[in-house]
Design a protein around this motif. Structure first.
Motif: not given
Ligand code: SF4
Ligand code: SF4
Ligand code: SF4
Lengths: 190, 350
Positions: A47, A52-54, A56-58, A148, A163, A167, A172
């Protein structure tokens, strides 16, 4: 932590470099580690913390449960704040470790008194699910020292990271297996 | 036999076709349900949301100012704003200082060798510019007249406050305020941590550490990690009873880990404060009592911190403040590259 051969394991190694502020010296040591694993020249997923904007998908899109993504802390960037906005709810009742005051839903962040008025915050990787909530809190007010990363102790190395597909920030990216972490504050990375 | 196989074959083919179709439909449903492209969100429960929206909303009844002017800045990275004699407005950014008349027309420009970090203007029109580790002084015509000695690698100069016979320089890197005479001779350090004497020092988690001279002749210094504003004599003695500030995300306090990021002082001694994280500018009485909001997040361009997004470390753009002799407030909105000029609302426009 040293294994029976006296070598530092990869998890401890990553912890140490992040603790040390990350950047300096990582290159050579990580390449040596990757060479030992025979992965030099391979690429792995990572990452870019500045993209990354955090979201939540991770936490939910990794093929692994819990996700291979975890929060890391660059101590060199941290303000060691009494009121850490990555640790506390926006409106805490008190600045203590009461569960109701903590931002992390899994209680993965540990708060330790250093000296008046400074506190150290560390991530218990066994509890972190990579949701990014603390990353948002830290970035909203603080220095952005929480971010992250894909933990390559755990990542299955999927050809197509699920992910990465989910994203929306295109955070990524493929990085050399010999240098698999994109640490904030590192030259060329912020 | 033949007849039988002829009649079984179409049925069998139909069955295979049906199965393939069902599988395809099921596949589409699975793909839609699993949402591989993440458009339907993470699916995490509400407890994983981080939402500051309710803190960003400001009760309109608390807003006591209105925007009455604006200066568009032809700068990539405006850093600081100050007001000088005759209420001229000085803006530091890129490698220059731009000077504007009170009516917003541009007057002149001082070219610099490097990126300025902060600035202040003395009563005599002398312009003090804080570079990363030293102060440069320019006369009112824009000629460099002094280059003060470097404060070393650790120095991160963030604010300057000229007084009659002194110049105070906030250094976030060393976590102190330097006390100079007007010739650039270093006279002392203010607020240094001294554990033996029980002095905690300034708590400065990020490089936003502001100072300002008040009309009462005392220096005001923000202690951002403590969410407090301290008062010092020009000799560097702390006036503890005059310290004020409250840590709170509520409108009457200072939010986040370290705030206010900027202060200015009105001609009557009241304070103007600017916060990062939730960009909001407020006015407090001379003793620190909350009076009103000048401008809230909706006034400013979305900053990285105001959208709760991670950002490139140490490249955060934060508002800066100044006030003129008429009590007009100047807010540097760095992302929109402009100065907002705000004045108290007239009774009938409230
Ligand atoms: S998917 Fe993961 S890496 Fe992508 S923006 Fe969301 S938290 Fe960040
Ligand atoms: S808030 Fe989320 S990302 Fe941060 S430590 Fe807790 S589980 Fe990990
Ligand atoms: S490559 Fe696979 S295991 Fe690694 S983070 Fe992506 S989905 Fe998870």
């Amino acid at each position: 932590m040293a294994d029976s051969d006296g070598k530092i394991d990869r998890r401890t190694f990553v912890g140490n470099i992040v603790r040390a502020g990350g950047a300096i010296g990582i290159g050579g040591a990580a390449v040596a580690l990757a060479a030992a694993k025979g992965r030099l020249g391979d690429a792995v997923w990572q990452i870019d913390p500045d993209k990354c904007i955090a979201c939540g998908n991770c936490a939910t899109y990794c093929v692994l449960d819990p996700s291979a993504v975890e929060c890391v802390h660059n101590f060199a960037m941290c303000g060691y704040c009494d009121l850490c906005t990555g640790y506390f709810e926006p409106e805490p009742n008190a600045l203590n470790s009461g569960a109701e005051n903590q931002l992390c839903p899994t209680g993965a962040i540990k708060r330790k008194f250093i000296e008046d008025p400074y506190f150290e915050y560390t991530i218990d990787k066994s509890l972190c699910i990579g949701c990014g909530k603390c990353v948002k809190g830290c970035s909203a007010f603080g220095n952005g020292s929480l971010f992250l990363q894909v933990d390559h102790d755990r990542c299955a190395g999927c050809n197509e990271c699920s992910i990465a597909v989910a994203c929306s920030s295109r955070a990524f990216t493929r990085v050399a297996a010999g240098d698999p972490y994109l640490l904030k504050g590192r030259e060329g990375n912020g | 036999m033949n007849q039988q196989s002829q009649s079984t074959f179409p049925k069998f083919g139909l069955l295979i076709g049906l199965v393939v179709m069902l599988a395809a439909v099921a596949g589409v449903i699975v793909v839609l349900q699993t949402n591989p492209f993440g458009e339907q969100g993470s699916g995490l429960p509400e407890s994983f949301d981080y939402d500051l929206a309710k803190y960003r909303k400001i009760d309109p009844a608390l807003i006591g100012y209105q925007q009455t002017g604006e200066i568009a800045l032809a700068m990539k990275e405006p850093r600081a704003v100050a007001v000088g004699p005759e209420d001229r407005i000085y803006v530091a950014g890129d490698r220059a200082i731009c000077i504007f008349a009170p009516d917003e027309t541009k007057l002149s420009r001082i070219a610099l060798d490097d990126q300025p970090q902060c600035l202040a203007v003395g009563r005599d029109g002398g312009v003090y510019i804080g570079m990363k580790d030293h102060v440069e002084v320019y006369d009112p015509s824009g000629t460099r007249i002094a280059d003060w000695q470097s404060l070393g690698d650790r120095a991160v100069l963030t604010s300057i406050a000229p007084a009659e016979q002194h110049v105070f320089v906030a250094d976030a890197g060393n976590r102190i305020v330097w006390r100079y005479d007007t010739n650039g001779e270093r006279l002392g350090r203010i607020g240094e941590r001294n554990e033996k004497k029980g002095v905690l020092g300034f708590v400065i988690p990020s490089p936003y550490f502001d100072v300002a001279m008040a009309p009462d002749g005392l220096l005001r210094v923000v202690n951002p990690g403590a969410h407090r504003i301290r008062a010092y004599t020009v000799e560097g003695e702390e006036e503890t009873p005059l310290e004020w500030g409250e840590r709170s995300i509520g409108i009457e306090g200072f939010c986040g880990c370290c705030n206010p990021a900027a202060i200015a002082i009105l001609p009557d001694g009241r304070f103007v404060t600017g916060e990062k994280g939730i960009p909001r500018v407020k006015v407090y009485g001379a003793l620190g009592n909350f009076e009103c909001v000048v401008a809230g997040p909706e006034t400013f361009a979305p900053m990285p911190t105001s959208t709760e997004e991670t950002r490139v470390p140490h490249k955060l753009k934060v508002i800066d403040l100044a006030a003129d002799s008429e009590g007009r407030i100047f807010v540097l909105d760095p992302d929109a590259r402009r100065i907002c000029i705000l004045e108290p609302k007239k009774e009938d426009s409230k």
